[in-house]
Design an enzyme around this catalytic site. Structure first.
Site, PDB file in Angstrom:
ATOM      1  N   SER A 270      -3.561 -11.154  -1.764  1.00  5.57           N
ATOM      2  CA  SER A 270      -2.781 -11.571  -0.607  1.00  5.57           C
ATOM      3  C   SER A 270      -3.418 -11.085   0.695  1.00  5.57           C
ATOM      4  O   SER A 270      -3.529  -9.878   0.937  1.00  5.57           O
ATOM      5  CB  SER A 270      -1.351 -11.036  -0.715  1.00  5.57           C
ATOM      6  OG  SER A 270      -0.654 -11.211   0.500  1.00  5.57           O
TER       7      SER A 270
ATOM      8  N   GLY B 120       0.742  -1.253   0.000  1.00  6.73           N
ATOM      9  CA  GLY B 120       0.000   0.000   0.000  1.00  6.73           C
ATOM     10  C   GLY B 120       0.768   1.297   0.000  1.00  6.73           C
ATOM     11  O   GLY B 120       0.166   2.368   0.085  1.00  6.73           O
TER      12      GLY B 120
ATOM     13  N   CYS C  54      18.030 -13.005 -10.862  1.00  9.72           N
ATOM     14  CA  CYS C  54      17.227 -11.927 -11.448  1.00  9.72           C
ATOM     15  C   CYS C  54      18.093 -10.704 -11.729  1.00  9.72           C
ATOM     16  O   CYS C  54      17.982 -10.074 -12.791  1.00  9.72           O
ATOM     17  CB  CYS C  54      16.075 -11.559 -10.524  1.00  9.72           C
ATOM     18  SG  CYS C  54      14.713 -12.734 -10.568  1.00  9.72           S
TER      19      CYS C  54
END
Length: 390
Positions: free
Chosen positions: A197, A177, A359
Site C-alpha cells: 500500500s 507502522g 464481521c
C-alpha cells in the site's frame, strides 16, 4: 401476520429459523421461526430467487447496500442472531468461480490489496484509533478503550517475540507502522516493514521521521514473494492481518519466504483471521471488501509450518477480542457517518457499516476466529521454559 406463503423469498428465509424474526414486505408481515421476533427485516421490494440461490450472501448484502433491505433497530443485534446460520446459505461455486477463485498473480493480488488499503488514510483515520491499527485489539479489562486494546495487542506480540536490543525485526504487511515504531522505541531493535500500500508507506515514513527513527526503522513497497531473493535476514519476523490476503494456494509459499529471511532459531509470529475448516470464502466479502481474501484454518497453517521445521511454541485465540474491536470501530464509523456519506456516498457507507457489523457477528458466533501462532525456526533452547509474556 403470516407464517405460510407461496412467496419464494419468504419460503427461502424460513430455513433460517434458529432465531425467530419478522419480515415486512408490501404491507404484510411474515413470521419466521417460533417465538417472539429477535429482529425485524423491512423489504421494499422482492429479492430474486435465482440471486438467493446463486449466493445468499451477495443477494442479501447487495439488497442492504442499495436500501432494498433494512433492519429495524440495531444491525449487529440482527446479524448476531442471523449469521450463526451461515451454513444454510446457498452458493453456486460454478457461477461464482471467477469471484471466489480469483487470480493469485502478483499483479492481481497487488490490485486487490490496494483496493482496500488505499481508500485513503483520511478515511481510516476517522474510525481507527490514533495508533492507526487495523487489526484485532487485546482487552485486558472491561474498561480498556480501543487505544488501550491496540497498545495491549502490540505489547503482547512484542513480548511473545522475546526481543533484545539490536535484534532485527521484519514486519510482513506492516500497515501504518505502529508495531515497528513501538518495537524500536521500547526494545531498541532494527525494524523493517514491507507493504503493497502506497498510502500506508507514505504515512509510515512520516511517522518514522516524526519519531526520530530514521536509520533504525524503514519501510519498503514489496511483495512477500520477493523476500526469498532479498539479501537480508532477520532475528524475528511478524505478520499481523496479512496472511488472509495470500490465498490458499500460496500459504506454503508465504511460509517459505518467511523461512528464507529468518535466522536459525529465530521466532515467527503469525496473527491472522482463521477458520475451523478450509472454506473458499464469502462472495459478498470478496466482491466488495477484501477481493481475493481467503481465511486459513488453524490446522492447515500448523501443518505447513511443521513441514518446514517450524516448532510451535504457542497458539492463542483472540476471537472475542476481535468482536469487541469491531464493535468499537463500528461505533466510531457511525459517529462520522454523515461525513463518510458526504465523501463516499450512501451505498459505500451502508456497505462498510454492514461489513463491520457482520464481521463482529461472525466472530461472536465462531464462524471465524483470530489466532496468533508463535513458532521457532528449528529448535531454540534459549527461550524461557514458561510463558514469559504473561
Amino acid at each position: 401476520m403470516k407464517t405460510m406463503t407461496d412467496n419464494f423469498l419468504i419460503s427461502f428465509l424460513q430455513r433460517f429459523d434458529e432465531h425467530p424474526f419478522d419480515v415486512k414486505l408490501r404491507g404484510e408481515t411474515f413470521h419466521i421461526g417460533e417465538g417472539n421476533p429477535a429482529f425485524i427485516v423491512n423489504l421494499k421490494d422482492e429479492i430474486q430467487g435465482k440471486d438467493l440461490l446463486t449466493s445468499t450472501s451477495l443477494a442479501l448484502g447487495e439488497a442492504y447496500m442499495n436500501g432494498t433491505l433494512d433492519i429495524e433497530g440495531d444491525l449487529f443485534h440482527a446479524l448476531n442472531h442471523f449469521l450463526g446460520q451461515m451454513g444454510k446459505f446457498s452458493m453456486d461455486q460454478g457461477k461464482l468461480k471467477k469471484l471466489i477463485f480469483s487470480s493469485q498473480s502478483k499483479k492481481n493480488q497487488e490490485k486487490e490489496v490496494t483496493s482496500h488499503y488505499d481508500i485513503g488514510n483520511d478515511f481510516y483515520r476517522l474510525w481507527l484509533d490514533d495508533t492507526m491499527s487495523y487489526s484485532c485489539g487485546y482487552f485486558k479489562t472491561e474498561r480498556d478503550t480501543l487505544h488501550d486494546a491496540q497498545c495491549n495487542k502490540v505489547d503482547r506480540i512484542l513480548k511473545k517475540l522475546y526481543l533484545k536490543k539490536d535484534m532485527t525485526l521484519l514486519d510482513i504487511g506492516c500497515g501504518w507502522g505502529f508495531l515497528l515504531i513501538k518495537a524500536a522505541k521500547e526494545y531498541g531493535v532494527q525494524g523493517v516493514g514491507i507493504t503493497l500500500s502506497k498510502e500506508q508507506k507514505k504515512k509510515f515514513e512520516e511517522r518514522i521521521e516524526e519519531e526520530g527513527l530514521t536509520g533504525r526503522v524503514s519501510v519498503e513497497l514489496m511483495d512477500y514473494r520477493d523476500l526469498k531473493s532479498w539479501d537480508r535476514t532477520f532475528d524475528r519476523v511478524v505478520s499481523v492481518g496479512m496472511l488472509e490476503h495470500v490465498g490458499r494456494d500460496n500459504y506454503e509459499l508465504f511460509v517459505k519466504n518467511a523461512e528464507a529471511v529468518l535466522n536459525p532459531g529465530g521466532l515467527l509470529l503469525l496473527h491472522y483471521i482463521s477458520a475451523l475448516k478450509e472454506y473458499p470464502g464469502d462472495p459478498w466479502m470478496k466482491k466488495y471488501i477484501f477481493p481475493g481474501g481467503t481465511i486459513p484454518s488453524l490446522r492447515e497453517m500448523i501443518n505447513i509450518l511443521s513441514e518446514h521445521r517450524f516448532y510451535t511454541l504457542d497458539v492463542e485465540s483472540l476471537r472475542r477480542h476481535y468482536c469487541r474491536t469491531l464493535l468499537l470501530w463500528k461505533r466510531n464509523f457511525n459517529d462520522h457517518r454523515s461525513e463518510i456519506e458526504e465523501k463516499m456516498g450512501t451505498e459505500f457507507a451502508r456497505m462498510w457499516d454492514l461489513y463491520l457489523n457482520a464481521c463482529a457477528a461472525t466472530f461472536n458466533n465462531g464462524v471465524i476466529d483470530l489466532h496468533q501462532i508463535l513458532v521457532s525456526k528449528g529448535i531454540n533452547n534459549q527461550l524461557p521454559m514458561t510463558r514469559w509474556y504473561e
